[in-house]
Design a protein around this motif. Sequence first.
Motif, mmCIF file in Angstrom:
data_model
loop_
_atom_site.group_PDB
_atom_site.id
_atom_site.type_symbol
_atom_site.label_atom_id
_atom_site.label_comp_id
_atom_site.label_asym_id
_atom_site.label_seq_id
_atom_site.Cartn_x
_atom_site.Cartn_y
_atom_site.Cartn_z
ATOM 1 N N ASN A 164 8.832 -24.420 3.925
ATOM 2 C CA ASN A 164 9.340 -23.870 2.664
ATOM 3 C C ASN A 164 9.576 -22.360 2.698
ATOM 4 O OD1 ASN A 164 9.173 -26.471 1.714
ATOM 5 N ND2 ASN A 164 7.288 -26.162 0.555
ATOM 6 N N GLY A 165 10.000 -21.865 3.822
ATOM 7 C CA GLY A 165 10.339 -20.449 3.935
ATOM 8 C C GLY A 165 9.153 -19.522 4.058
ATOM 9 N N SER A 166 7.966 -20.059 4.162
ATOM 10 C CA SER A 166 6.745 -19.227 4.196
ATOM 11 C C SER A 166 6.435 -18.786 5.619
ATOM 12 C CB SER A 166 5.563 -20.004 3.622
ATOM 13 O OG SER A 166 5.285 -21.149 4.421
ATOM 14 N N VAL A 167 5.502 -17.843 5.734
ATOM 15 C CA VAL A 167 5.014 -17.392 7.043
ATOM 16 C C VAL A 167 3.494 -17.542 7.066
ATOM 17 C CG1 VAL A 167 6.898 -15.739 7.279
ATOM 18 C CG2 VAL A 167 4.721 -14.976 6.358
ATOM 19 N N PRO A 168 2.911 -17.757 8.229
ATOM 20 C CA PRO A 168 1.445 -17.896 8.292
ATOM 21 C C PRO A 168 0.751 -16.570 8.003
ATOM 22 C CG PRO A 168 2.388 -17.854 10.503
ATOM 23 C CD PRO A 168 3.543 -17.919 9.550
ATOM 24 N N ARG A 169 -0.441 -16.647 7.422
ATOM 25 C CA ARG A 169 -1.213 -15.430 7.166
ATOM 26 C C ARG A 169 -1.453 -14.655 8.449
ATOM 27 N NH1 ARG A 169 -4.139 -14.421 2.482
ATOM 28 N NH2 ARG A 169 -3.936 -15.977 0.817
ATOM 29 N N GLY A 170 -1.590 -15.348 9.554
ATOM 30 C CA GLY A 170 -1.851 -14.691 10.829
ATOM 31 C C GLY A 170 -0.710 -13.822 11.313
ATOM 32 N N ALA A 171 0.489 -13.971 10.706
ATOM 33 C CA ALA A 171 1.626 -13.142 11.099
ATOM 34 C C ALA A 171 1.525 -11.727 10.547
ATOM 35 C CB ALA A 171 2.931 -13.787 10.624
ATOM 36 N N VAL A 172 0.642 -11.526 9.551
ATOM 37 C CA VAL A 172 0.503 -10.209 8.928
ATOM 38 C C VAL A 172 -0.253 -9.266 9.854
ATOM 39 C CG1 VAL A 172 -0.534 -8.934 7.004
ATOM 40 C CG2 VAL A 172 0.609 -11.120 6.580
ATOM 41 N N GLN A 173 0.315 -8.087 10.046
ATOM 42 C CA GLN A 173 -0.308 -7.066 10.890
ATOM 43 C C GLN A 173 -0.985 -5.972 10.074
ATOM 44 O OE1 GLN A 173 3.126 -5.751 13.135
ATOM 45 N NE2 GLN A 173 2.848 -7.330 14.703
ATOM 46 N N ALA A 174 -0.431 -5.675 8.891
ATOM 47 C CA ALA A 174 -0.968 -4.562 8.108
ATOM 48 C C ALA A 174 -0.465 -4.653 6.675
ATOM 49 C CB ALA A 174 -0.554 -3.222 8.728
ATOM 50 N N ARG A 175 -1.139 -3.925 5.774
ATOM 51 C CA ARG A 175 -0.733 -3.831 4.371
ATOM 52 C C ARG A 175 -0.314 -2.392 4.080
ATOM 53 N NH1 ARG A 175 -5.495 -4.849 1.518
ATOM 54 N NH2 ARG A 175 -5.896 -2.635 1.793
ATOM 55 N N VAL A 176 0.863 -2.208 3.512
ATOM 56 C CA VAL A 176 1.371 -0.857 3.226
ATOM 57 C C VAL A 176 0.602 -0.274 2.044
ATOM 58 C CG1 VAL A 176 3.377 0.512 2.571
ATOM 59 C CG2 VAL A 176 3.653 -1.453 4.104
ATOM 60 N N ASP A 177 0.007 0.893 2.261
ATOM 61 C CA ASP A 177 -0.733 1.580 1.197
ATOM 62 C C ASP A 177 0.036 2.760 0.616
ATOM 63 O OD1 ASP A 177 -2.909 -0.023 1.001
ATOM 64 O OD2 ASP A 177 -4.340 1.344 1.944
ATOM 65 N N ALA A 178 0.902 3.391 1.423
ATOM 66 C CA ALA A 178 1.546 4.618 0.946
ATOM 67 C C ALA A 178 2.856 4.872 1.678
ATOM 68 C CB ALA A 178 0.618 5.806 1.138
ATOM 69 N N VAL A 179 3.712 5.635 1.020
ATOM 70 C CA VAL A 179 4.922 6.168 1.656
ATOM 71 C C VAL A 179 4.602 7.593 2.105
ATOM 72 C CG1 VAL A 179 7.337 6.824 1.328
ATOM 73 C CG2 VAL A 179 6.453 4.750 0.224
ATOM 74 N N ALA A 180 4.820 7.875 3.380
ATOM 75 C CA ALA A 180 4.513 9.201 3.918
ATOM 76 C C ALA A 180 5.741 10.103 3.972
ATOM 77 C CB ALA A 180 3.915 9.067 5.316
ATOM 78 N N TRP A 181 6.916 9.516 4.068
ATOM 79 C CA TRP A 181 8.153 10.285 4.179
ATOM 80 C C TRP A 181 9.302 9.448 3.643
ATOM 81 C CZ3 TRP A 181 9.007 15.264 5.188
ATOM 82 C CH2 TRP A 181 10.334 15.671 5.436
ATOM 83 N N PRO A 182 10.239 10.026 2.888
ATOM 84 C CA PRO A 182 10.433 11.454 2.577
ATOM 85 C C PRO A 182 9.438 11.983 1.551
ATOM 86 C CG PRO A 182 12.042 10.129 1.418
ATOM 87 C CD PRO A 182 11.304 9.183 2.312
ATOM 88 N N MET A 183 9.347 13.318 1.482
ATOM 89 C CA MET A 183 8.327 13.948 0.658
ATOM 90 C C MET A 183 8.496 13.653 -0.828
ATOM 91 S SD MET A 183 6.046 15.286 2.487
ATOM 92 C CE MET A 183 5.186 16.189 1.194
ATOM 93 N N ASP A 184 9.739 13.440 -1.285
ATOM 94 C CA ASP A 184 9.928 13.174 -2.710
ATOM 95 C C ASP A 184 9.407 11.799 -3.123
ATOM 96 O OD1 ASP A 184 11.897 11.806 -1.316
ATOM 97 O OD2 ASP A 184 13.407 12.088 -2.866
ATOM 98 N N LYS A 185 9.078 10.946 -2.136
ATOM 99 C CA LYS A 185 8.492 9.644 -2.434
ATOM 100 C C LYS A 185 7.056 9.531 -1.943
ATOM 101 C CE LYS A 185 11.127 6.011 -1.822
ATOM 102 N NZ LYS A 185 12.045 5.032 -1.193
ATOM 103 N N PHE A 186 6.509 10.652 -1.447
ATOM 104 C CA PHE A 186 5.164 10.653 -0.881
ATOM 105 C C PHE A 186 4.145 10.202 -1.917
ATOM 106 C CE2 PHE A 186 1.102 12.770 -0.138
ATOM 107 C CZ PHE A 186 0.832 12.408 1.175
ATOM 108 N N GLY A 187 3.292 9.249 -1.544
ATOM 109 C CA GLY A 187 2.239 8.816 -2.456
ATOM 110 C C GLY A 187 1.843 7.371 -2.232
ATOM 111 N N MET A 188 0.783 6.957 -2.916
ATOM 112 C CA MET A 188 0.280 5.603 -2.810
ATOM 113 C C MET A 188 1.208 4.630 -3.541
ATOM 114 S SD MET A 188 -2.643 5.921 -1.127
ATOM 115 C CE MET A 188 -3.608 4.451 -1.500
ATOM 116 N N LEU A 189 1.317 3.414 -3.016
ATOM 117 C CA LEU A 189 2.081 2.380 -3.711
ATOM 118 C C LEU A 189 1.292 1.897 -4.923
ATOM 119 C CD1 LEU A 189 3.623 0.019 -0.995
ATOM 120 C CD2 LEU A 189 4.561 2.111 -1.983
#
Length: 251
Positions: A164-189
């Motif tokens: 059904n279009g899903s992916v296994p949990r084991g395929a996840v490598q990391a969770r995005v916590d913040a945008v580091a660049w560009p500076m005008d978007k810098f900050g936590m999600l």
Amino acid sequence: MSGTSRTAGGQGRVGSVLSGVAVALGCVLFLGGFVWGAVLYQPYTVPTGSMTPTIGSGDRVLAQRIDGEEVRRGDVVVFKQSTWGDLPMVKRVVGIGGDRIACCKDGKLTVNGKEIAEPYLPKGTGAAATGIPATTVPEGRLFLLGDERSGSMDSSVHLGDGENGSVPRGAVQARVDAVAWPMDKFGMLQRPDGFADMPGGLSEPGPLRLMVAAIVVGMVLVLGGAAYGPVAKRVGRGRGRTRPAEAARAG
């Protein structure tokens, strides 16, 4: 030696010791923050605009290395799936094993019959762009969508690939916590409140803020401690010039 000279000398030694302690502590915090961050976080460059406006094409993000079992609804994750091209991709988790996903009811994505508020979508658009038929996410798997629904190669276009279009949990490598660049978007999600009252709730952000605070405080201590010596010498020379002038006036 006069009492004034002895006092000044004592103050100078104490100041020198404190300066050394500040530099040493600052180095520990500064380097420790970087090492801690390198262990827990991985930088990624997002190659497409499928997560616009949350994350744009070419944006640099910081993603915490996590186990796939820690993933919650609403998380933006980095994953790799062979049937999707076997390259690191960034999408948002909208469903976990057992969830019933559909789109759209009143222009909104529904999860287990609940309409999900999605303030992260581009302005003026809704979830209707995906046209997802009622789909159950298999256990141990995740259903992922891009925030730019009309142009995202996500679970909605992989429905016919199996699972059904899903992916296994084991395929996840990391969770995005913040945008580091560009500076005008810098900050936590921002964590999406639309999933907050569902079973499992939202994930907690990683210690990125604490790491940044340690690095900043360490830098301030190192610079402040290193500056003490030159400042103290300059002040001492000023006092030294003042005393002969005072003595001459007294004579």
